[in-house]
Design a protein around this motif. Structure first.
Motif, PDB file in Angstrom:
ATOM      1  N   VAL A 111      29.005  41.972  27.874  1.00 10.66           N
ATOM      2  CA  VAL A 111      29.716  42.986  28.654  1.00 10.66           C
ATOM      3  C   VAL A 111      31.065  42.397  29.061  1.00 10.66           C
ATOM      4  O   VAL A 111      31.129  41.334  29.672  1.00 10.66           O
ATOM      5  CB  VAL A 111      28.924  43.424  29.903  1.00 10.66           C
ATOM      6  CG1 VAL A 111      29.710  44.466  30.698  1.00 10.66           C
ATOM      7  CG2 VAL A 111      27.551  43.962  29.518  1.00 10.66           C
ATOM      8  N   LEU A 112      32.128  43.084  28.676  1.00  8.69           N
ATOM      9  CA  LEU A 112      33.478  42.714  29.081  1.00  8.69           C
ATOM     10  C   LEU A 112      33.814  43.507  30.335  1.00  8.69           C
ATOM     11  O   LEU A 112      33.537  44.706  30.403  1.00  8.69           O
ATOM     12  CB  LEU A 112      34.471  43.040  27.961  1.00  8.69           C
ATOM     13  CG  LEU A 112      34.123  42.497  26.574  1.00  8.69           C
ATOM     14  CD1 LEU A 112      35.187  42.915  25.559  1.00  8.69           C
ATOM     15  CD2 LEU A 112      33.940  40.997  26.592  1.00  8.69           C
ATOM     16  N   ARG A 113      34.380  42.839  31.316  1.00  6.87           N
ATOM     17  CA  ARG A 113      34.723  43.494  32.578  1.00  6.87           C
ATOM     18  C   ARG A 113      36.197  43.238  32.921  1.00  6.87           C
ATOM     19  O   ARG A 113      36.508  42.559  33.899  1.00  6.87           O
ATOM     20  CB  ARG A 113      33.821  42.989  33.687  1.00  6.87           C
ATOM     21  CG  ARG A 113      32.366  43.384  33.499  1.00  6.87           C
ATOM     22  CD  ARG A 113      31.505  42.973  34.679  1.00  6.87           C
ATOM     23  NE  ARG A 113      30.140  43.396  34.467  1.00  6.87           N
ATOM     24  CZ  ARG A 113      29.198  42.647  33.886  1.00  6.87           C
ATOM     25  NH1 ARG A 113      29.482  41.445  33.460  1.00  6.87           N
ATOM     26  NH2 ARG A 113      27.971  43.121  33.727  1.00  6.87           N
ATOM     27  N   PRO A 114      37.091  43.782  32.098  1.00  9.13           N
ATOM     28  CA  PRO A 114      38.501  43.540  32.373  1.00  9.13           C
ATOM     29  C   PRO A 114      38.980  44.281  33.620  1.00  9.13           C
ATOM     30  O   PRO A 114      38.620  45.429  33.847  1.00  9.13           O
ATOM     31  CB  PRO A 114      39.212  44.055  31.126  1.00  9.13           C
ATOM     32  CG  PRO A 114      38.251  44.945  30.443  1.00  9.13           C
ATOM     33  CD  PRO A 114      36.882  44.554  30.876  1.00  9.13           C
ATOM     34  N   HIS A 115      39.773  43.567  34.407  1.00  6.77           N
ATOM     35  CA  HIS A 115      40.483  44.162  35.544  1.00  6.77           C
ATOM     36  C   HIS A 115      41.944  44.199  35.117  1.00  6.77           C
ATOM     37  O   HIS A 115      42.563  43.150  34.894  1.00  6.77           O
ATOM     38  CB  HIS A 115      40.295  43.330  36.812  1.00  6.77           C
ATOM     39  CG  HIS A 115      41.083  43.840  37.966  1.00  6.77           C
ATOM     40  ND1 HIS A 115      40.651  44.894  38.744  1.00  6.77           N
ATOM     41  CD2 HIS A 115      42.289  43.477  38.453  1.00  6.77           C
ATOM     42  CE1 HIS A 115      41.562  45.136  39.674  1.00  6.77           C
ATOM     43  NE2 HIS A 115      42.568  44.286  39.512  1.00  6.77           N
ATOM     44  N   VAL A 116      42.471  45.394  34.994  1.00  7.59           N
ATOM     45  CA  VAL A 116      43.806  45.582  34.438  1.00  7.59           C
ATOM     46  C   VAL A 116      44.696  46.257  35.476  1.00  7.59           C
ATOM     47  O   VAL A 116      44.309  47.260  36.071  1.00  7.59           O
ATOM     48  CB  VAL A 116      43.737  46.469  33.165  1.00  7.59           C
ATOM     49  CG1 VAL A 116      45.114  46.637  32.556  1.00  7.59           C
ATOM     50  CG2 VAL A 116      42.757  45.892  32.155  1.00  7.59           C
TER      51      VAL A 116
END
Length: 159
Positions: A111-116
């Motif tokens: 699971v990727l959890r990018p904060h952008v």
């Protein structure tokens, strides 16, 4: 018609012979080096659960990192082409690997959890949609046999 072919050459050198090779399971280190021409050496080991050094990168860490980095690179490229200005990007990716009887195992998911953070006024809907497109394009995600999910958080910059 075949596509362009790209080759990646690395060298992995086991550096964990502590005097008697692999004469016993506990008698050797899992230390190794990962090398590629012109790049810094990566000091690797096994996961600590498998007698590895917790201060070194293990193959499982590197797989999750590869998926995260590939997604990020596609995402940033797509955003630059589609008028979404990304100001910062951080991903707290997590992989789940399950061992099975006999010692084998496999990843069940990453699971990727990018904060952008995007520039004020950016189209947030488009920014989210580009995560889906990046996932479709990522070479690494397309090559694995388990789900790679993404739970992106996208926020506009203040102002």
């Amino acid at each position: 018609m075949a596509g362009r072919e790209h080759r990646y050459k690395v060298k992995v050198i086991w550096t964990g012979n502590e005097g008697e090779g692999t004469s016993t399971y506990r008698g050797y280190s899992r230390a190794h080096q990962i090398l590629a021409e012109g790049k810094p050496t990566i000091e690797g080991s096994a996961d600590p659960s498998f007698r590895g050094d917790p201060e070194r990168w293990n193959p499982e860490d590197l797989l999750v990192a590869s998926l995260s980095a590939c997604h990020k690179l596609w995402y940033l490229g797509l955003c630059s082409q589609m008028g979404v200005t990304v100001l910062s990007y951080e991903d707290e990716a997590e992989g789940v690997m399950v061992e099975v009887a006999g010692g084998a195992g496999q990843f069940e998911e990453v699971v990727l959890r990018p904060h952008v953070v995007v520039a004020a006024g950016s189209d947030l809907e488009k920014a989210h949609a580009l995560h889906r497109k990046a996932h479709e394009m990522c070479f690494i995600a397309r090559s694995v046999n388990f789900p790679v999910k993404h739970e992106a958080e996208i926020v506009p910059a203040a102002g």
